[in-house]
Design a protein around this motif. Structure first.
Motif, mmCIF file in Angstrom:
data_model
loop_
_atom_site.group_PDB
_atom_site.id
_atom_site.type_symbol
_atom_site.label_atom_id
_atom_site.label_comp_id
_atom_site.label_asym_id
_atom_site.label_seq_id
_atom_site.Cartn_x
_atom_site.Cartn_y
_atom_site.Cartn_z
ATOM 1 N N LEU A 1 40.168 70.748 83.985
ATOM 2 C CA LEU A 1 41.054 71.278 82.950
ATOM 3 C C LEU A 1 42.076 70.258 82.465
ATOM 4 C CD1 LEU A 1 41.590 74.814 84.520
ATOM 5 C CD2 LEU A 1 40.030 74.180 82.663
ATOM 6 N N SER A 2 41.932 69.011 82.893
ATOM 7 C CA SER A 2 42.903 67.986 82.520
ATOM 8 C C SER A 2 42.924 67.714 81.023
ATOM 9 C CB SER A 2 42.616 66.687 83.284
ATOM 10 O OG SER A 2 41.314 66.207 83.003
ATOM 11 N N PRO B 1 47.805 78.250 85.428
ATOM 12 C CA PRO B 1 47.992 78.014 86.862
ATOM 13 C C PRO B 1 46.872 77.204 87.516
ATOM 14 C CG PRO B 1 47.395 80.301 86.444
ATOM 15 C CD PRO B 1 47.657 79.672 85.115
ATOM 16 N N LEU B 2 45.669 77.239 86.947
ATOM 17 C CA LEU B 2 44.550 76.517 87.556
ATOM 18 C C LEU B 2 44.588 75.031 87.246
ATOM 19 C CD1 LEU B 2 41.575 78.986 86.968
ATOM 20 C CD2 LEU B 2 43.074 78.785 88.957
ATOM 21 N N ALA B 3 45.190 74.645 86.137
ATOM 22 C CA ALA B 3 45.210 73.240 85.736
ATOM 23 C C ALA B 3 46.046 72.381 86.674
ATOM 24 C CB ALA B 3 45.736 73.110 84.312
ATOM 25 N N THR B 4 46.943 73.009 87.427
ATOM 26 C CA THR B 4 47.795 72.261 88.366
ATOM 27 C C THR B 4 47.689 72.811 89.789
ATOM 28 O OG1 THR B 4 49.677 73.687 87.810
ATOM 29 C CG2 THR B 4 49.440 71.629 86.558
ATOM 30 N N VAL B 5 46.683 73.623 90.055
ATOM 31 C CA VAL B 5 46.596 74.321 91.336
ATOM 32 C C VAL B 5 46.450 73.332 92.500
ATOM 33 C CG1 VAL B 5 44.072 74.623 91.344
ATOM 34 C CG2 VAL B 5 45.539 76.323 92.479
ATOM 35 N N ARG B 6 47.056 73.674 93.628
ATOM 36 C CA ARG B 6 46.931 72.906 94.853
ATOM 37 C C ARG B 6 46.168 73.731 95.878
ATOM 38 N NH1 ARG B 6 47.610 67.680 93.566
ATOM 39 N NH2 ARG B 6 48.993 67.676 91.763
ATOM 40 N N ALA B 7 45.671 73.059 96.883
ATOM 41 C CA ALA B 7 44.821 73.729 97.872
ATOM 42 C C ALA B 7 45.501 74.953 98.470
ATOM 43 C CB ALA B 7 44.428 72.754 98.962
ATOM 44 N N ALA B 8 46.791 74.842 98.754
ATOM 45 C CA ALA B 8 47.509 75.944 99.404
ATOM 46 C C ALA B 8 47.610 77.181 98.536
ATOM 47 C CB ALA B 8 48.906 75.474 99.798
ATOM 48 N N PHE C 1 42.201 84.138 75.852
ATOM 49 C CA PHE C 1 42.216 84.508 77.272
ATOM 50 C C PHE C 1 42.283 83.262 78.149
ATOM 51 C CE2 PHE C 1 39.973 84.949 81.266
ATOM 52 C CZ PHE C 1 40.628 86.023 81.851
ATOM 53 N N LEU C 2 41.472 82.261 77.844
ATOM 54 C CA LEU C 2 41.391 81.085 78.701
ATOM 55 C C LEU C 2 42.653 80.234 78.633
ATOM 56 C CD1 LEU C 2 37.674 79.959 78.245
ATOM 57 C CD2 LEU C 2 38.672 81.316 80.085
ATOM 58 N N HIS C 3 43.306 80.185 77.473
ATOM 59 C CA HIS C 3 44.555 79.443 77.390
ATOM 60 C C HIS C 3 45.551 79.967 78.414
ATOM 61 C CE1 HIS C 3 44.406 76.366 74.369
ATOM 62 N NE2 HIS C 3 43.874 77.166 73.473
ATOM 63 N N ALA D 1 40.316 72.920 94.397
ATOM 64 C CA ALA D 1 41.535 72.627 93.651
ATOM 65 C C ALA D 1 41.400 71.314 92.882
ATOM 66 C CB ALA D 1 42.733 72.582 94.592
ATOM 67 N N ALA D 2 40.850 70.287 93.519
ATOM 68 C CA ALA D 2 40.669 68.993 92.848
ATOM 69 C C ALA D 2 39.715 69.109 91.672
ATOM 70 C CB ALA D 2 40.158 67.955 93.843
#
Length: 286
Positions: free
Chosen positions: A201-202, A160-167, A153-155, A194-195
Motif C-alpha cells: 500500500l506504499s 490503518p493497514l498502510a502503516t500497520v506493525r506486527a503487534a 471503501f478502500l481509501h 505487516a511488512a
C-alpha cells in the motif's frame, strides 16, 4: 528487487531468491500484498520468485486487468530471470492468479497450488459472501457495486493497514481472523503480513482495487479446462475465504489433489508450506 518492463511501458517489481538450481516456485501474494519474502518459510532448495501485481508497491497499475493477465506478467518475469519451467502457488487472493498460470502456461507451469484461494464470484451454487468476516462482506459488496464505491471503501480501509506493525495485525483484522489464525499471527506470521501490507500500500490502493474488481468479473479462463496438476488447500476455520470456497473449487477443478484441512485457518494454513512444496515437487515430476 528487480523490475521488468511490460506493454505500454508499465513495470513490474519482482524478487528472486534461492539457489539457481533450486525448484523455481512463483508465489502469488494475497490481497492486498506485495513481493516480500518471509525468511525460513520455504525450504532452502527452492528458488522463490515473488511478483508485486500491477498497482501494488512500485508495480505500475494496469486498470481493467483480469485474473488471466497474471499469466503473461508471470511469463515476462520468468523470461527476465532466465527461468523456463516452474511451479506456482497462490495464497488467498493469489490463488486465482496461480490457477491462471496453470491454465494459460501449460507445459511451462508444471504444477500449481491454491492455498485458501477464493472461488469465482459467479460460482454456481456458492453463496460467495457467506461465512466471511464483516469487513470482507462490506468490501466485496462495494466491489460488486462498482469501482467508485469500492475506491471510497478502500481509501478508508487502507489507512490503518498502510502503516500497520506486527503487534497491531490481529486487532487490525478484527473478525476476519479466527482463533487459530490469531495464534499463527502471534507466533510469527504477523511480521511477514505487516511488512507485505505496508509495502503493498506504499503507493496507494490501485492494486487492491483492481484485484477486487478482477475477482468480481469473469477470470478469463475455465477451471475445468486446466490440465496442469493442481493441489487445493483450504481450512475450515477461515474467516477471510470460507471453507465452502474450497469445497466449490474442489468440485470445479476435477483433476485437483484436494486437501480440505480440519482446524486450519487462513493464515495458519501457511504452516503447511513444506507439505505444499513437496506436493508441487511430486506433481511436477509426474
Amino acid at each position: 528487487m528487480e523490475t521488468v518492463v511490460r506493454p505500454a511501458g508499465r513495470t513490474l517489481e519482482y524478487l528472486v531468491e534461492g539457489p539457481e538450481d533450486g525448484l523455481a516456485l512463483v508465489l502469488h501474494h494475497g490481497t492486498p500484498g506485495a513481493a516480500i519474502n518471509r525468511d525460513g518459510l520455504f525450504p532452502p532448495d527452492v528458488r522463490l520468485v515473488l511478483i508485486s501485481r500491477p498497482g501494488y508497491a512500485t508495480s505500475t497499475p494496469n486498470p481493467g486487468r483480469d485474473v488471466a493477465s497474471a499469466a503473461a506478467d508471470t511469463a515476462a518475469v520468468l523470461d527476465a530471470a532466465g527461468i523456463a519451467e516452474f511451479v506456482t502457488a497462490g495464497w488467498s487472493g493469489g490463488g486465482p492468479h496461480a490457477l491462471a498460470c496453470a491454465a494459460l502456461l501449460p507445459g511451462r507451469c508444471l504444477a500449481a497450488a491454491t492455498i485458501a484461494g477464493v472461488a469465482p464470484s459467479d460460482a454456481e451454487g456458492l453463496d460467495w459472501l457467506a461465512g466471511m468476516g464483516a469487513a470482507n462482506v462490506e468490501e466485496f459488496g462495494a466491489a460488486r457495486a462498482g469501482a467508485a464505491k469500492l475506491q471510497a471503501f478502500l481509501h478508508e480501509a487502507a489507512g490503518p493497514l498502510a502503516t500497520v506493525r506486527a503487534a497491531d495485525v490481529v486487532e487490525a483484522f478484527g473478525d476476519l481472523v479466527s482463533e487459530v489464525d490469531k495464534r499463527a499471527l502471534r507466533e510469527g506470521f504477523a511480521d511477514y503480513l505487516a511488512a507485505s501490507l505496508r509495502h503493498a500500500l506504499s503507493a496507494g490502493i490501485d492494486g487492491w482495487r483492481d484485484d477486487d474488481l478482477a475477482f468480481c468479473k469473469p477470470w478469463g479462463f475455465a477451471l475445468a479446462d486446466i490440465a496442469t496438476p493442481v493441489s487445493l488447500w483450504q481450512g475450515d476455520q477461515d474467516r477471510m475465504v470460507p471453507f465452502e470456497h474450497g469445497r466449490w473449487l474442489a468440485a470445479g477443478l476435477p483433476k485437483a489433489e484436494v486437501h480440505l484441512v480440519p482446524g486450519a485457518g487462513h493464515v495458519s494454513l501457511l504452516s503447511r508450506i513444506d507439505q505444499i512444496v513437496a506436493t508441487l515437487r511430486r506433481q511436477a515430476a509426474g
